[in-house]
Write a protein that holds these residues in place. Structure first.
Motif, PDB file in Angstrom:
ATOM      1  N   LYS A  15       7.786  -4.853  61.370  1.00 10.22           N
ATOM      2  CA  LYS A  15       8.394  -3.608  61.849  1.00 10.22           C
ATOM      3  C   LYS A  15       7.467  -2.881  62.815  1.00 10.22           C
ATOM      4  CE  LYS A  15      10.644   0.694  60.394  1.00 10.22           C
ATOM      5  NZ  LYS A  15       9.950   1.499  61.428  1.00 10.22           N
ATOM      6  N   ARG A  16       6.173  -2.835  62.512  1.00 16.26           N
ATOM      7  CA  ARG A  16       5.265  -2.127  63.399  1.00 16.26           C
ATOM      8  C   ARG A  16       5.159  -2.843  64.747  1.00 16.26           C
ATOM      9  NH1 ARG A  16      -1.151  -0.366  62.813  1.00 16.26           N
ATOM     10  NH2 ARG A  16      -1.219   0.629  64.867  1.00 16.26           N
ATOM     11  N   THR A  17       5.152  -4.177  64.719  1.00 24.25           N
ATOM     12  CA  THR A  17       5.103  -4.916  65.981  1.00 24.25           C
ATOM     13  C   THR A  17       6.298  -4.568  66.865  1.00 24.25           C
ATOM     14  OG1 THR A  17       3.931  -6.766  64.966  1.00 24.25           O
ATOM     15  CG2 THR A  17       5.076  -7.204  67.038  1.00 24.25           C
ATOM     16  N   LEU A  18       7.485  -4.555  66.278  1.00 23.16           N
ATOM     17  CA  LEU A  18       8.686  -4.273  67.064  1.00 23.16           C
ATOM     18  C   LEU A  18       8.738  -2.813  67.494  1.00 23.16           C
ATOM     19  CD1 LEU A  18      11.300  -6.447  65.148  1.00 23.16           C
ATOM     20  CD2 LEU A  18       9.926  -7.010  67.163  1.00 23.16           C
ATOM     21  N   ASP A  19       8.270  -1.907  66.648  1.00 22.71           N
ATOM     22  CA  ASP A  19       8.182  -0.495  67.044  1.00 22.71           C
ATOM     23  C   ASP A  19       7.213  -0.334  68.212  1.00 22.71           C
ATOM     24  OD1 ASP A  19       9.977   0.238  65.087  1.00 22.71           O
ATOM     25  OD2 ASP A  19       8.454   1.000  63.698  1.00 22.71           O
ATOM     26  N   TYR A  20       6.105  -1.053  68.161  1.00 26.78           N
ATOM     27  CA  TYR A  20       5.117  -1.017  69.233  1.00 26.78           C
ATOM     28  C   TYR A  20       5.742  -1.483  70.549  1.00 26.78           C
ATOM     29  CZ  TYR A  20       0.708  -1.937  71.696  1.00 26.78           C
ATOM     30  OH  TYR A  20      -0.324  -1.944  72.613  1.00 26.78           O
ATOM     31  N   CYS A  21       6.455  -2.597  70.488  1.00 27.49           N
ATOM     32  CA  CYS A  21       7.067  -3.151  71.701  1.00 27.49           C
ATOM     33  C   CYS A  21       8.139  -2.215  72.261  1.00 27.49           C
ATOM     34  CB  CYS A  21       7.658  -4.523  71.413  1.00 27.49           C
ATOM     35  SG  CYS A  21       6.424  -5.790  71.057  1.00 27.49           S
ATOM     36  N   GLN A  22       8.908  -1.627  71.389  1.00 31.21           N
ATOM     37  CA  GLN A  22       9.955  -0.707  71.832  1.00 31.21           C
ATOM     38  C   GLN A  22       9.339   0.521  72.491  1.00 31.21           C
ATOM     39  OE1 GLN A  22      12.615   0.796  68.759  1.00 31.21           O
ATOM     40  NE2 GLN A  22      14.283   0.850  70.240  1.00 31.21           N
ATOM     41  N   ARG A  23       8.297   1.056  71.879  1.00 28.49           N
ATOM     42  CA  ARG A  23       7.620   2.225  72.446  1.00 28.49           C
ATOM     43  C   ARG A  23       6.969   1.864  73.778  1.00 28.49           C
ATOM     44  NH1 ARG A  23       7.438   7.371  73.690  1.00 28.49           N
ATOM     45  NH2 ARG A  23       5.346   8.286  73.635  1.00 28.49           N
ATOM     46  N   LEU A  24       6.369   0.694  73.844  1.00 25.85           N
ATOM     47  CA  LEU A  24       5.739   0.258  75.084  1.00 25.85           C
ATOM     48  C   LEU A  24       6.766   0.151  76.199  1.00 25.85           C
ATOM     49  CD1 LEU A  24       2.990  -0.640  76.183  1.00 25.85           C
ATOM     50  CD2 LEU A  24       3.603  -2.986  75.578  1.00 25.85           C
ATOM     51  N   SER A  25       7.925  -0.396  75.884  1.00 24.34           N
ATOM     52  CA  SER A  25       8.991  -0.514  76.870  1.00 24.34           C
ATOM     53  C   SER A  25       9.420   0.850  77.383  1.00 24.34           C
ATOM     54  CB  SER A  25      10.178  -1.260  76.260  1.00 24.34           C
ATOM     55  OG  SER A  25      11.214  -1.404  77.203  1.00 24.34           O
ATOM     56  N   GLN A  26       9.544   1.812  76.488  1.00 20.99           N
ATOM     57  CA  GLN A  26       9.936   3.165  76.877  1.00 20.99           C
ATOM     58  C   GLN A  26       8.899   3.809  77.788  1.00 20.99           C
ATOM     59  OE1 GLN A  26      10.374   4.941  73.009  1.00 20.99           O
ATOM     60  NE2 GLN A  26      12.503   4.277  72.776  1.00 20.99           N
ATOM     61  N   LEU A  27       7.631   3.634  77.449  1.00 18.75           N
ATOM     62  CA  LEU A  27       6.558   4.246  78.229  1.00 18.75           C
ATOM     63  C   LEU A  27       6.420   3.609  79.608  1.00 18.75           C
ATOM     64  CD1 LEU A  27       3.825   4.570  75.443  1.00 18.75           C
ATOM     65  CD2 LEU A  27       5.059   6.450  76.530  1.00 18.75           C
ATOM     66  N   PRO A  43       2.316 -11.337  70.291  1.00 19.19           N
ATOM     67  CA  PRO A  43       2.537 -10.946  68.897  1.00 19.19           C
ATOM     68  C   PRO A  43       2.455 -12.166  67.979  1.00 19.19           C
ATOM     69  CG  PRO A  43       4.643 -11.218  69.968  1.00 19.19           C
ATOM     70  CD  PRO A  43       3.584 -11.558  71.001  1.00 19.19           C
ATOM     71  N   ASP A  44       2.725 -11.959  66.699  1.00 18.89           N
ATOM     72  CA  ASP A  44       2.778 -13.078  65.771  1.00 18.89           C
ATOM     73  C   ASP A  44       4.014 -13.933  66.075  1.00 18.89           C
ATOM     74  OD1 ASP A  44       5.097 -12.214  63.687  1.00 18.89           O
ATOM     75  OD2 ASP A  44       3.957 -10.470  64.359  1.00 18.89           O
ATOM     76  N   PHE A  45       4.031 -15.152  65.549  1.00 21.57           N
ATOM     77  CA  PHE A  45       5.127 -16.075  65.816  1.00 21.57           C
ATOM     78  C   PHE A  45       6.493 -15.500  65.437  1.00 21.57           C
ATOM     79  CE2 PHE A  45       1.998 -19.764  65.399  1.00 21.57           C
ATOM     80  CZ  PHE A  45       2.027 -20.055  66.746  1.00 21.57           C
ATOM     81  N   LEU A  46       6.553 -14.778  64.304  1.00 23.53           N
ATOM     82  CA  LEU A  46       7.837 -14.336  63.774  1.00 23.53           C
ATOM     83  C   LEU A  46       8.518 -13.272  64.627  1.00 23.53           C
ATOM     84  CD1 LEU A  46       7.004 -14.150  59.955  1.00 23.53           C
ATOM     85  CD2 LEU A  46       8.129 -16.002  61.220  1.00 23.53           C
ATOM     86  N   THR A  47       7.759 -12.634  65.509  1.00 18.40           N
ATOM     87  CA  THR A  47       8.346 -11.563  66.315  1.00 18.40           C
ATOM     88  C   THR A  47       8.447 -11.907  67.798  1.00 18.40           C
ATOM     89  OG1 THR A  47       6.164 -10.509  66.455  1.00 18.40           O
ATOM     90  CG2 THR A  47       7.659  -9.702  64.758  1.00 18.40           C
ATOM     91  N   ILE A  48       8.120 -13.125  68.178  1.00 18.24           N
ATOM     92  CA  ILE A  48       8.124 -13.483  69.598  1.00 18.24           C
ATOM     93  C   ILE A  48       9.494 -13.270  70.233  1.00 18.24           C
ATOM     94  CG2 ILE A  48       8.000 -15.440  71.201  1.00 18.24           C
ATOM     95  CD1 ILE A  48       5.591 -16.432  69.631  1.00 18.24           C
ATOM     96  N   ALA A  49      10.540 -13.779  69.611  1.00 21.86           N
ATOM     97  CA  ALA A  49      11.872 -13.681  70.212  1.00 21.86           C
ATOM     98  C   ALA A  49      12.313 -12.234  70.344  1.00 21.86           C
ATOM     99  CB  ALA A  49      12.877 -14.481  69.388  1.00 21.86           C
TER     100      ALA A  49
END
Length: 246
Positions: A15-27, A43-49
């Motif tokens: 969840k934190r990885t995806l929150d990070y990516c979403q926030r990064l996209s917004q910024l 990121p880790d393998f499980l969150t690549i897609a």
């Protein structure tokens, strides 16, 4: 073009990885400039897609933190480079000291992984660095040997070399700028035959402000814990943009 890359290692839960990516996209929306800075998140393998989906529109490339040297077969627990490419990855980290130290990866295995990356259209992000403090001349010799061992005999392609002096990883302060410049200059001069196909980035305790000190000797930074907040990543991207346009 400057490179700003980040590996999340295994610090973040999904969840934190995806929150990070979403926030990064917004910024990145108001400042995105694909022509001046190459941005990458590993990121880790499980969150690549999912990370690829979140960051694609922001112009951020997705990478993996490892790859199997074989594309198919009975290799339990491994991940194929062809599958990484299909998920949207375009970069793969290879040869980090943690892989060498904890999982006993040797030069032959690292070489096989570099070959697998190129074979599947992935850019290897090859980590090199001397294990202890030494002169910059000796350190550059260690790094050049590691790079040669990894790439010799393979059909070459784009290569990112992450110079990370092992003794500086996780340290409060990185190696001195003079030391890093001398090592990276020696590496760059040795591999001039690669022309624009090789980029050298620095990764030992790298954070905001360091790229300005090292530019233009290095082509960018490989960030770690200092960029665990999206705003820190953005600050380095903005720093890189200023350097590119100055």
């Amino acid at each position: 073009m400057a490179i700003v890359a980040l590996s999340t290692k295994m610090y973040f839960p999904r969840k934190r990885t995806l929150d990070y990516c979403q926030r990064l996209s917004q910024l990145l929306k108001p400042i995105h400039d694909a022509d001046s800075v190459v941005m990458a998140v590993l990121p880790d393998f499980l969150t690549i897609a999912s990370a690829a989906s979140l960051l694609k529109q922001a112009g951020v490339r997705i990478g993996a933190q490892d790859v199997c040297p074989n594309d198919r077969g009975a290799y339990t627990g491994e991940v194929s480079g062809s599958d990484l490419a299909a998920l949207g990855a375009s970069i793969v980290e290879i040869g980090h000291i943690e892989r060498r130290r904890y999982y006993h990866e040797d030069d032959a295995l690292i070489s096989g992984k570099v070959a697998a990356a190129w074979r599947n259209g992935l850019t290897p992000l090859l980590c090199v660095g001397e294990p202890e403090r030494m002169t910059a001349e000796k350190a550059s010799q260690v790094c050049i040997e590691e790079i040669n061992n990894a790439v010799d005999g393979h059909q070459s392609g784009p290569l990112w070399v992450a110079y990370e002096p092992i003794w500086a990883i996780g340290a409060q302060h990185p190696a001195s700028t003079e030391y890093v410049r001398e090592v990276c200059t020696a590496i760059s001069e040795h591999f001039q035959q690669y022309d624009d196909n090789i980029s050298i980035i620095y990764g030992g305790s790298a954070g905001p402000g360091l790229l300005t000190e090292l530019w233009p000797t290095v082509d960018g930074l490989f960030l770690g814990r200092f960029a665990h907040e999206s705003e820190a990543f953005i600050s380095v991207v903005q720093e890189a943009r200023m350097l590119e346009t100055s």
